[in-house]
Structure formats: structure tokens, C-alpha cells
Design a protein around this motif. Structure first.
Motif, PDB file in Angstrom:
ATOM      1  N   LEU A 232       0.822  -1.207   0.000  1.00 42.27           N
ATOM      2  CA  LEU A 232       0.000   0.000   0.000  1.00 42.27           C
ATOM      3  C   LEU A 232       0.860   1.262   0.000  1.00 42.27           C
ATOM      4  N   ILE A 233       2.083   1.150   0.497  1.00 40.94           N
ATOM      5  CA  ILE A 233       3.073   2.229   0.372  1.00 40.94           C
ATOM      6  C   ILE A 233       4.335   1.603  -0.206  1.00 40.94           C
ATOM      7  N   ARG A 234       4.815   2.145  -1.306  1.00 39.26           N
ATOM      8  CA  ARG A 234       5.959   1.554  -2.003  1.00 39.26           C
ATOM      9  C   ARG A 234       7.285   1.991  -1.393  1.00 39.26           C
ATOM     10  N   PRO A 235       8.297   1.124  -1.425  1.00 35.99           N
ATOM     11  CA  PRO A 235       9.625   1.517  -0.944  1.00 35.99           C
ATOM     12  C   PRO A 235      10.201   2.635  -1.811  1.00 35.99           C
ATOM     13  N   PHE A 236      10.934   3.538  -1.184  1.00 39.22           N
ATOM     14  CA  PHE A 236      11.558   4.636  -1.919  1.00 39.22           C
ATOM     15  C   PHE A 236      12.783   4.163  -2.691  1.00 39.22           C
ATOM     16  N   ARG A 237      13.021   4.817  -3.817  1.00 39.29           N
ATOM     17  CA  ARG A 237      14.318   4.727  -4.481  1.00 39.29           C
ATOM     18  C   ARG A 237      15.231   5.775  -3.837  1.00 39.29           C
ATOM     19  N   ALA A 238      16.395   5.989  -4.427  1.00 40.10           N
ATOM     20  CA  ALA A 238      17.386   6.889  -3.817  1.00 40.10           C
ATOM     21  C   ALA A 238      16.848   8.317  -3.678  1.00 40.10           C
ATOM     22  N   MET A 282      11.001  15.984  -4.344  1.00 37.60           N
ATOM     23  CA  MET A 282      11.802  14.770  -4.492  1.00 37.60           C
ATOM     24  C   MET A 282      10.946  13.526  -4.261  1.00 37.60           C
ATOM     25  N   VAL A 283      10.108  13.553  -3.237  1.00 36.92           N
ATOM     26  CA  VAL A 283       9.249  12.402  -2.936  1.00 36.92           C
ATOM     27  C   VAL A 283       8.250  12.170  -4.062  1.00 36.92           C
ATOM     28  N   ARG A 284       7.609  13.234  -4.546  1.00 37.11           N
ATOM     29  CA  ARG A 284       6.626  13.092  -5.624  1.00 37.11           C
ATOM     30  C   ARG A 284       7.285  12.576  -6.907  1.00 37.11           C
ATOM     31  N   THR A 285       8.467  13.071  -7.224  1.00 40.48           N
ATOM     32  CA  THR A 285       9.172  12.616  -8.422  1.00 40.48           C
ATOM     33  C   THR A 285       9.497  11.133  -8.320  1.00 40.48           C
ATOM     34  N   ASP A 286       9.910  10.693  -7.131  1.00 44.45           N
ATOM     35  CA  ASP A 286      10.252   9.288  -6.927  1.00 44.45           C
ATOM     36  C   ASP A 286       9.020   8.403  -7.065  1.00 44.45           C
ATOM     37  N   LEU A 287       7.890   8.828  -6.505  1.00 47.31           N
ATOM     38  CA  LEU A 287       6.670   8.023  -6.560  1.00 47.31           C
ATOM     39  C   LEU A 287       6.129   7.911  -7.982  1.00 47.31           C
ATOM     40  N   HIS A 288       6.389   8.926  -8.809  1.00 48.12           N
ATOM     41  CA  HIS A 288       5.875   8.929 -10.169  1.00 48.12           C
ATOM     42  C   HIS A 288       6.849   8.298 -11.169  1.00 48.12           C
ATOM     43  N   THR A 293       3.225   4.546 -11.890  1.00 44.45           N
ATOM     44  CA  THR A 293       3.368   5.994 -11.699  1.00 44.45           C
ATOM     45  C   THR A 293       2.219   6.618 -10.920  1.00 44.45           C
ATOM     46  N   GLU A 294       1.152   5.881 -10.682  1.00 43.20           N
ATOM     47  CA  GLU A 294       0.003   6.431  -9.965  1.00 43.20           C
ATOM     48  C   GLU A 294       0.214   6.317  -8.466  1.00 43.20           C
ATOM     49  N   GLU A 295      -0.076   7.395  -7.744  1.00 43.34           N
ATOM     50  CA  GLU A 295       0.072   7.380  -6.289  1.00 43.34           C
ATOM     51  C   GLU A 295      -0.965   6.456  -5.659  1.00 43.34           C
ATOM     52  N   HIS A 296      -0.525   5.641  -4.721  1.00 42.37           N
ATOM     53  CA  HIS A 296      -1.450   4.800  -3.981  1.00 42.37           C
ATOM     54  C   HIS A 296      -2.228   5.655  -2.980  1.00 42.37           C
ATOM     55  N   THR A 297      -3.319   5.104  -2.474  1.00 43.05           N
ATOM     56  CA  THR A 297      -4.207   5.882  -1.595  1.00 43.05           C
ATOM     57  C   THR A 297      -3.475   6.456  -0.393  1.00 43.05           C
ATOM     58  N   LEU A 298      -2.713   5.629   0.305  1.00 42.31           N
ATOM     59  CA  LEU A 298      -2.015   6.106   1.502  1.00 42.31           C
ATOM     60  C   LEU A 298      -0.945   7.133   1.149  1.00 42.31           C
ATOM     61  N   GLU A 299      -0.267   6.923   0.048  1.00 43.36           N
ATOM     62  CA  GLU A 299       0.743   7.887  -0.395  1.00 43.36           C
ATOM     63  C   GLU A 299       0.097   9.229  -0.719  1.00 43.36           C
ATOM     64  N   ARG A 300      -1.034   9.166  -1.419  1.00 41.60           N
ATOM     65  CA  ARG A 300      -1.742  10.400  -1.791  1.00 41.60           C
ATOM     66  C   ARG A 300      -2.265  11.130  -0.557  1.00 41.60           C
ATOM     67  N   GLU A 301      -2.793  10.377   0.404  1.00 41.42           N
ATOM     68  CA  GLU A 301      -3.308  10.998   1.631  1.00 41.42           C
ATOM     69  C   GLU A 301      -2.192  11.650   2.440  1.00 41.42           C
ATOM     70  N   GLU A 302      -1.036  10.995   2.512  1.00 39.49           N
ATOM     71  CA  GLU A 302       0.075  11.562   3.275  1.00 39.49           C
ATOM     72  C   GLU A 302       0.638  12.802   2.592  1.00 39.49           C
TER      73      GLU A 302
END
Length: 365
Positions: A232-238, A282-288, A293-302
Motif C-alpha cells: 500500500l506504500i511503495r519503498p523509496f528509491r534513492a 523529491m518524494v513526488r518525483t520518486d513516486l511517479h 506511476t500512480e500514487e497509492h491511496t495512503l501515499e496520496r493521503e500523506e
């Protein structure tokens, strides 16, 4: 024995207990400014209610998992577990250290305003800033550990599961005991760990085949509802990890800047804002990036929650002193001249000194 009786009382009178909690919380919003040290009393009540609320939530959660809760009509209450609760519940069950650190972090968030207020009133401003610094450092360490334990996933603002059910929607305890046995047969999927209704129970509920289509439609689950909890929340890249580290470290940098340069210096305020803007990008660029590329619900809410935190910059010195204070005072005076808005004007005037005197009221951390 006493705790067991209290637990039964809370579950049996959940709606009434919830009404009392809400009433006391409302009282804490209007207490500041009413008498000497009213803000201290208000914050003490609010802090206590937060801790009590966590305990009550755990009691209701256990009762829900045991099938002891029913709605107003006496029917077994269907519990829809939110993505937030699935994610944090999974981490807490699988990692004992994550559960402990989450509780410690939440306890700090609940009590930080009260601690700052007590130190400021009873001791000195210098000691207050020292205590504020250590609280922020401790919260930073806890969040860094949660980031590591969750395998480099975004650390949400709240890290303990939310209340499963609305107590106001619950029926009476006697009905709960009588209908618990009628909850129906369930089986649990080995991979998803989700509960599913058995065929026999479906046939009983639909009387053979009547309205079977409606029943199936009501049981349809979306992709996130059946996905593994930790997806539901993806691991970050660098890049995302660097942005998350900046977001976690920002409060410490801001507090240290205030202690060195003073609250009315623009540099800590501007640096904090810059760090938060860069972190968000930086966080938004990594998630996309990547295939998903679509933000998950928990990611979008946070991310939405973090976006609203930028409003706190309007209430922080020196911006507040030079721009916001006079405008808020004007709004409060205008409201005081309107019968229906006088309470709002009074609340603004009561909270203005708190925003100026206490760091955690506008910290957003």
C-alpha cells in the motif's frame, strides 16, 4: 479484574463514552483564555483524552475482531478495514519493535504541547527550547527507525491504527451477545489473510438465490483491498529516500536555527520552507517514476496532509509578526461584531498568544 470490568463497560456503552470524549474535546478548544492557566488545563485534558482514546480504540478493536459488535438494528457489524489500518496493523503485528516505536512516537506527539507549556510556565524559556530540541531529536530518531523497519517506506503523520468503527453506530451489548453466533462462517485466505464469507452463509443470506447479484456486488473488493498490506506504500528509491530524510530532519534544523538566530530571524523560517518544498518535490518525483506511476491511496493521503502543513508557515514568526497577526486581529474584531461569529472571533483572539509563545502549536512535526 477492574480493567476487565472497565473494558466491558466501554464496549457496552461505546456510543455514550464516545459522546463524553467528544464533549470534553470540544471543551478543550474553548477553554484557553477563560481563566488563569486555562490553556494548561485545556492541554492536560486534551493529552489525557488522546491516551484514553488509544486504549478505548484497542478495546473496540478486540470486540470487533471477536464479533461482539452489532449495528442499531442488531445485525452483526461489518468491519471495513481501511488501507491505513491494514498497512500499520501488518507492520505492528510482524515487527514488535515497530509497534513499540510507533506507540512511543504517538505518545510524544500527544504530550509535546503539554510538556513545552509546563516547562515554559514553571522554569525558563532557555530550558523550554532545550526540551523542545530534545523532543524533536527523539521524534527524528524514532521516525528514522520506522523508515528503516518499513524497508524505506514513507513515514505517515500518524503511525498507529485508527479507530475501526464509529461508536455512535453501535447497538446494545445484549444484542451483540445474542447475535455474535449469527455472524456466519468465514474462511481466511492463506496469502491475503482476508476473511471471506462461506458459500453456506451466502445461501442463507440470499435465501438460496434471491438477490444473489446484489450480494456479490456488495462484496466486490478493489485492487488495494486485496493487495498485500505492505504494497500500500511503495519503498523509496534513492531520490525519494533523500527527500524523506530531508522531511524528517527539517524540524531539527528549524529548531536549531531558531536557537542560534532567534525566532524573528527570517533565515530559519526560509530554510525550513525551502527544505520542505524540495523534500516534497523529491518524494513526488520518486513516486511517479518507474512503471507504477500512480500514487497509492495512503501515499496520496500523506502527501495531501503534508501539503496542508505549509499553512503553519503563516503562523510562524517572523511571517506571523509582520503579516498574519494584524490580519487575523482584524478578522477577529469583525467576527466579534457579528452575533453568530463572535465565538470564532473569541477563539482566534484566545489562540493568538499560544501561536506566538509555544513552538509545538505551529510545529507541524
Amino acid at each position: 479484574m477492574v480493567l476487565q470490568k472497565y473494558a466491558r463497560f466501554v464496549v457496552s456503552n461505546a456510543a455514550q463514552v464516545n459522546s463524553i470524549e467528544n464533549g470534553l474535546r470540544t471543551l478543550t478548544y474553548i477553554l484557553p483564555g477563560r481563566f488563569a492557566d486555562a490553556e494548561l488545563a485545556s492541554e492536560a485534558i486534551y493529552t489525557l483524552l488522546n491516551f484514553v482514546g488509544i486504549y478505548h480504540d484497542s478495546l473496540l478493536s478486540k470486540a470487533a475482531n471477536s464479533g461482539l459488535l452489532v449495528d442499531k438494528e442488531g445485525q452483526p457489524l461489518k468491519i471495513d478495514v481501511s488501507p491505513f489500518n491494514r498497512y500499520h496493523g501488518s507492520l505492528s503485528r510482524n515487527l514488535k519493535l515497530y509497534r513499540v516505536l510507533s506507540l512511543v512516537l504517538s505518545s510524544l506527539q500527544f504530550s509535546e504541547k503539554l510538556v513545552e507549556m509546563v516547562v515554559a510556565k514553571k522554569f525558563s524559556d532557555k530550558l523550554k527550547w532545550r526540551v523542545v530540541s530534545w523532543i524533536e531529536i527523539l521524534k527524528c530518531v524514532l521516525r528514522l527507525n520506522l523508515l528503516h523497519l518499513s524497508s524505506r517506506r514513507m513515514v505517515t503523520g500518524t503511525v498507529i491504527p485508527e479507530r475501526l468503527v464509529d461508536p455512535a453506530s453501535l447497538g446494545t451489548p445484549n444484542l451483540a451477545l445474542q447475535t455474535a453466533a449469527k455472524k456466519g462462517d468465514l474462511w481466511t485466505g492463506e496469502r491475503s489473510k482476508l476473511n471471506f464469507t462461506s458459500v453456506r452463509d451466502i445461501l442463507q443470506k440470499t435465501e438460496g438465490n434471491a438477490d444473489l447479484g446484489s450480494f456479490i456486488t456488495s462484496e466486490v473488493r478493489d485492487a488495494e483491498a486485496i493487495a498485500p498490506a505492505q504494497s500500500l506504500i511503495r519503498p523509496f528509491r534513492a531520490l525519494g529516500l533523500a527527500g524523506e530524510l530531508l522531511f524528517i530532519l527539517r524540524p531539527i534544523i528549524y529548531v536549531l536555527g531558531i536557537r542560534k538566530l532567534g525566532k524573528r530571524d527570517w533565515r530559519p523560517w526560509a530554510l525550513s520552507l525551502l527544505i520542505e518544498l524540495v523534500s516534497r518535490q523529491m518524494v513526488r518525483t520518486d513516486l511517479h517514476a518507474g512503471k507504477d506511476t500512480e500514487e497509492h491511496t495512503l501515499e496520496r493521503e500523506e502527501l495531501s496532509r503534508r501539503k496542508w502543513l505549509f499553512l503553519y508557515y503563516l503562523l510562524r514568526s517572523p511571517f506571523y509578526d509582520q503579516f498574519t497577526e494584524s490580519r487575523l486581529s482584524g478578522i477577529a474584531e469583525w467576527c466579534n461584531r457579528k452575533p453568530l461569529l463572535s465565538l470564532l472571533g473569541s477563539l482566534i483572539q484566545d489562540y493568538q498568544p499560544l501561536w506566538q509563545q509555544y513552538y509545538f502549536y505551529t510545529a507541524g512535526s
